[in-house]
Design an enzyme around this catalytic site. Structure first.
Site, PDB file in Angstrom:
ATOM      1  N   ARG A  30       0.817  -1.224   0.000  1.00 40.81           N
ATOM      2  CA  ARG A  30       0.000   0.000   0.000  1.00 40.81           C
ATOM      3  C   ARG A  30       0.849   1.271   0.000  1.00 40.81           C
ATOM      4  O   ARG A  30       0.319   2.379  -0.111  1.00 40.81           O
ATOM      5  CB  ARG A  30      -0.905   0.011   1.228  1.00 40.81           C
ATOM      6  CG  ARG A  30      -1.844  -1.171   1.302  1.00 40.81           C
ATOM      7  CD  ARG A  30      -2.519  -1.182   2.644  1.00 40.81           C
ATOM      8  NE  ARG A  30      -3.274   0.022   2.843  1.00 40.81           N
ATOM      9  CZ  ARG A  30      -4.530   0.188   2.478  1.00 40.81           C
ATOM     10  NH1 ARG A  30      -5.174  -0.785   1.884  1.00 40.81           N
ATOM     11  NH2 ARG A  30      -5.148   1.321   2.699  1.00 40.81           N
ATOM     12  N   LYS A 479      -5.237  -1.235 -23.603  1.00 43.21           N
ATOM     13  CA  LYS A 479      -5.493  -2.196 -22.509  1.00 43.21           C
ATOM     14  C   LYS A 479      -5.675  -3.590 -23.083  1.00 43.21           C
ATOM     15  O   LYS A 479      -5.105  -4.544 -22.597  1.00 43.21           O
ATOM     16  CB  LYS A 479      -6.751  -1.833 -21.723  1.00 43.21           C
ATOM     17  CG  LYS A 479      -6.677  -0.733 -20.709  1.00 43.21           C
ATOM     18  CD  LYS A 479      -5.840  -0.970 -19.492  1.00 43.21           C
ATOM     19  CE  LYS A 479      -4.445  -0.511 -19.732  1.00 43.21           C
ATOM     20  NZ  LYS A 479      -4.076   0.780 -19.298  1.00 43.21           N
ATOM     21  N   GLU A 482      -2.356  -5.058 -24.651  1.00 44.51           N
ATOM     22  CA  GLU A 482      -1.209  -5.309 -23.774  1.00 44.51           C
ATOM     23  C   GLU A 482      -1.424  -6.483 -22.830  1.00 44.51           C
ATOM     24  O   GLU A 482      -0.470  -7.129 -22.432  1.00 44.51           O
ATOM     25  CB  GLU A 482      -0.794  -4.054 -22.992  1.00 44.51           C
ATOM     26  CG  GLU A 482      -1.738  -3.640 -21.902  1.00 44.51           C
ATOM     27  CD  GLU A 482      -1.234  -2.455 -21.081  1.00 44.51           C
ATOM     28  OE1 GLU A 482      -0.023  -2.317 -20.901  1.00 44.51           O
ATOM     29  OE2 GLU A 482      -2.085  -1.672 -20.617  1.00 44.51           O
ATOM     30  N   HIS A 498     -10.656   6.586 -44.501  1.00 47.59           N
ATOM     31  CA  HIS A 498      -9.365   6.936 -45.109  1.00 47.59           C
ATOM     32  C   HIS A 498      -8.390   5.754 -45.119  1.00 47.59           C
ATOM     33  O   HIS A 498      -7.195   5.949 -45.315  1.00 47.59           O
ATOM     34  CB  HIS A 498      -8.749   8.129 -44.374  1.00 47.59           C
ATOM     35  CG  HIS A 498      -9.624   9.346 -44.426  1.00 47.59           C
ATOM     36  ND1 HIS A 498      -9.902  10.017 -45.597  1.00 47.59           N
ATOM     37  CD2 HIS A 498     -10.322   9.995 -43.453  1.00 47.59           C
ATOM     38  CE1 HIS A 498     -10.718  11.030 -45.353  1.00 47.59           C
ATOM     39  NE2 HIS A 498     -10.994  11.035 -44.058  1.00 47.59           N
ATOM     40  N   LYS A 597       6.421  -2.345 -15.038  1.00 47.47           N
ATOM     41  CA  LYS A 597       5.577  -1.292 -14.450  1.00 47.47           C
ATOM     42  C   LYS A 597       6.215   0.074 -14.642  1.00 47.47           C
ATOM     43  O   LYS A 597       5.532   1.061 -14.853  1.00 47.47           O
ATOM     44  CB  LYS A 597       5.363  -1.593 -12.964  1.00 47.47           C
ATOM     45  CG  LYS A 597       4.372  -0.675 -12.272  1.00 47.47           C
ATOM     46  CD  LYS A 597       2.955  -0.945 -12.742  1.00 47.47           C
ATOM     47  CE  LYS A 597       1.951   0.082 -12.263  1.00 47.47           C
ATOM     48  NZ  LYS A 597       0.771   0.163 -13.128  1.00 47.47           N
TER      49      LYS A 597
HETATM   50  C1  F6R Z   1      -0.266   0.835 -19.934  1.00 54.02           C
HETATM   51  C2  F6R Z   1       0.792   1.384 -19.112  1.00 54.02           C
HETATM   52  C3  F6R Z   1       1.906   2.101 -19.782  1.00 54.02           C
HETATM   53  C4  F6R Z   1       2.325   3.319 -18.952  1.00 54.02           C
HETATM   54  C5  F6R Z   1       3.570   3.972 -19.561  1.00 54.02           C
HETATM   55  C6  F6R Z   1       3.942   5.241 -18.826  1.00 54.02           C
HETATM   56  O1  F6R Z   1      -1.238   0.190 -19.176  1.00 54.02           O
HETATM   57  O2  F6R Z   1       0.771   1.252 -17.912  1.00 54.02           O
HETATM   58  O3  F6R Z   1       1.575   2.457 -21.066  1.00 54.02           O
HETATM   59  O4  F6R Z   1       1.261   4.226 -18.940  1.00 54.02           O
HETATM   60  O5  F6R Z   1       4.646   3.077 -19.515  1.00 54.02           O
HETATM   61  O6  F6R Z   1       4.180   5.015 -17.478  1.00 54.02           O
HETATM   62  P1  F6R Z   1       4.161   6.209 -16.443  1.00 54.02           P
HETATM   63  O7  F6R Z   1       2.784   6.721 -16.326  1.00 54.02           O
HETATM   64  O8  F6R Z   1       4.657   5.595 -15.153  1.00 54.02           O
HETATM   65  O9  F6R Z   1       5.083   7.259 -16.962  1.00 54.02           O
END
Ligand code: F6R
Length: 602
Positions: A30, A479, A482, A498, A597
């Site tokens: 958290r 979404k 991926e 187009h 992430k």
């Molecule tokens: C998609 C996703 C990625 C992030 C991107 C930017 O679900 O999570 O496309 O949005 O890698 O990451 P941040 O927001 O941490 O700069």
């Protein structure tokens, strides 16, 4: 029960220090930028806290500190004040005889702090939380007990709070208050515990009490008593939990992604509490020319905001992918660049912002991670309040980026005279109603399982919209591809003719974001073009839109909201659709292949 930012833990048991550390380790998901504990001993209250993660903290604890039978612990995800030792919880009053841990956001803390400072209180942190022990100190000086002082403080506080407090004067108890932020009590054979979440309690008991809203709890070793903040007694109602630890970490959901989708009402409501002063300062910085930049989902938040700046603030602000920024933007002197990044560590975004600064621009950062590189490289930053997001696919953090940007757009529109003070106040009131609308969508996302099963074996999908929801469509496609590895493409619906329409044949899936906004009529035209070529239409529509129900093969209804808020409510069914398709195809939506992430490489 939906968790929010930070974790709190408290216990009355034989080996409180060990139990606190164990509890905090389980709550670390958290928040993990700083950690602290407070223990009641013979000499009063001892507080130990540090910046950094719980394992390092535990390893550095002096043995002499490890004694006590009543204690509090906290693992922090910074919302007010940078992640550092001073801002870590627990916080104490001036005498050091009261210690408090808190999860939530205090909206009126500036005003409360000013009053307390005038009355001679000395603050040692920059957090909103520290007003609580000082307010309680005043109550206790006036003769109140710990419980009464906590209730009296809660009456003066606006905002969300799960609070646990101890006092050297009443060493046999912990007093807790719950308003909005989650709080669970556990009663075991060997002790009594409180926690932000159920998993942290499971090693000690599976009998838990979910503390109701607006409640004060007094915990003693031999049991607990509960009453409303208005003073009416409440009967504690324990629930037996039969989750295993893995399920419990996910709040009973099979995956973090679905847990995080379901947390969006609270995340949104926390973000909407961003202090107006921050928004005003950021809005003023966006003077003449400005750009928005981000990557992936964060870029989609930027793109949505660029439409909103144009529609509401009458300001043209271009959204540029961070990875393209240096090639696409030349004249930056005197302009402002709004950088959006959940992690605050995305290399592409940091590099775009570094370039912008070098070329003479000011930088406004919008991030979910206080203390991240984006906060240190921005002239001013706004922190969205989603709490940590564990699923790799951004869900709740996207919604809170949209909400923060909505607020910024309205603040900027007011600053440049595009809307009146009355219109601004009206928009703020409308925004405050959004968490309820989002909750009503989240409550129904399970309905999409069947739709997802039906389309889960398709090879391709188009995600289409016009106007304000073009970025929503792009996000829906991102979404889906991926996490389910189904090929999906999003683009403005008017572009079909187009080129892309040549791929459409019998059974081709077209997902339309088609709420009742100003683009609806034109979107229907585009739907008909696709339908005429045999496409199957799955549409996201406003409640009761009969015309679109008749045209669509499948549909999901969202509540009617102001036009600027449709991206928020329409994104949620697309997240859930992607989730259910991924699960139906046998993939783990929390860990998509080849993705991380936080993308810290260029
Ligand atoms: C998609 C996703 C990625 C992030 C991107 C930017 O679900 O999570 O496309 O949005 O890698 O990451 P941040 O927001 O941490 O700069």
């Amino acid at each position: 029960m939906v968790p929010s930012v930070c974790g709190i833990f408290g216990c009355l048991c034989d080996d409180a220090p060990r139990v606190l550390i164990e509890g905090l380790k389980r709550l670390e998901y958290r928040g993990y930028d700083s950690v602290g504990i407070a223990l009641i001993g013979s000499g009063g209250i001892k507080v130990i806290k540090e910046k950094g993660r719980i394992d390092d903290f535990a390893a550095g604890l002096p043995n002499s500190a490890l004694a006590g039978k009543v204690g509090l612990g906290h693992t922090r995800w910074a919302t007010h004040g940078a992640p550092c030792r001073e801002n870590a919880h627990p916080h104490t009053d001036c005498s050091g005889r009261i210690a408090v841990v808190h999860n939530g956001v205090i909206e009126n803390f500036m005003e409360l702090k000013e009053g307390l400072v005038k009355r001679g209180h000395v603050f040692s942190s920059r957090t909103d939380t520290e007003v609580i022990p000082h307010l309680m100190e005043e109550g206790i000086r006036q003769g109140l007990g710990l419980k009464e002082a906590a209730v009296s403080a809660s009456r003066r506080i606006k905002g969300s709070m799960a609070v646990a407090a101890i006092s050297a004067s009443e060493p046999d108890r912990i007093v807790c208050i719950r308003r909005e932020s989650p709080l669970i009590i556990g009663i075991g054979y060997n002790g009594v515990y409180c926690s932000s979440d159920i998993p942290a309690l499971l090693p000690y008991t599976n009998e838990v009490i979910v503390v109701p809203e607006e409640t004060v709890v007094v915990m003693r070793r031999d049991g607990i008593s509960m009453e409303t903040l208005g003073g009416s007694p409440l009967e504690p109602k324990p629930t037996k939990i039969d989750w295993d630890m893995g399920m419990a970490m996910k709040g009973g959901y099979p995956h973090f992604m679905m847990k995080e989708i379901s947390e969006q009402p609270l995340a949104l409501s926390n973000t909407l509490k961003i202090q107006r002063a921050f928004l005003e300062r950021a809005a003023e910085l966006i003077g003449g020319k400005a750009y928005l930049t981000g990557s992936g989902t964060s870029y989609h938040a930027c793109l949505t905001a660029s439409y909103l700046f144009s529609k509401i603030a009458k300001a043209d602000i271009r959204a540029v992918h961070s990875s393209e920024f240096q090639d696409a933007v030349a004249d930056l002197k005197g302009s402002t660049v709004i950088g959006v990044s959940q992690s605050g560590e995305t290399a592409d975004t940091l590099s775009a912002l570094k370039y912008a600064k070098m070329m003479g621009a000011r930088v406004v950062g919008i991030t979910n991670t206080l203390g991240s590189s984006i906060t240190t490289s921005s002239d001013i930053y706004i922190c969205t309040q989603s709490g940590p997001e564990i699923g790799v696919a951004a869900t709740k953090t996207f919604l809170t980026q949209l909400a923060a940007l909505d607020q910024l757009v309205f603040a900027h529109a007011l600053a440049r005279g595009a809307i009146s003070k009355e219109e601004y106040a009206g928009a703020t009131a409308q925004l405050e109603r959004l968490p309820a609308a989002v909750q009503s969508v989240v409550d129904r996302v399970g309905d999409l399982k069947g739709v997802a099963m039906k389309y889960s074996r398709r090879k391709d999908a188009y995600f289409l919209a016009r106007g304000i929801n073009v970025a929503t469509a792009l996000e829906g496609a991102l979404k889906l591809k991926e996490i389910s590895y189904m090929h999906a493409e999003g683009y403005p619906a008017g572009e079909s003719k187009h080129g892309p329409i040549s791929l459409v044949e019998e059974g081709f899936l077209c997902v339309f974001v088609a709420p009742s906004d100003s683009a609806r009529g034109r979107v229907i035209g585009n739907m008909m073009e696709m339908k005429a070529r045999g496409a199957e239409i799955f549409s996201i529509i406003t409640n009761g839109d009969r015309e679109l129900i008749a045209i669509s093969d499948e549909y999901f209804e969202v509540p009617e909201v102001p036009e600027y808020a449709y991206p928020i409510v329409c994104t949620i069914p697309l997240q859930a659709f992607a989730y259910f398709v991924a699960v139906a195809r046998g993939y783990d939506p929390d860990r998509p292949r080849n993705l991380a992430k936080s993308v810290t490489v260029l």
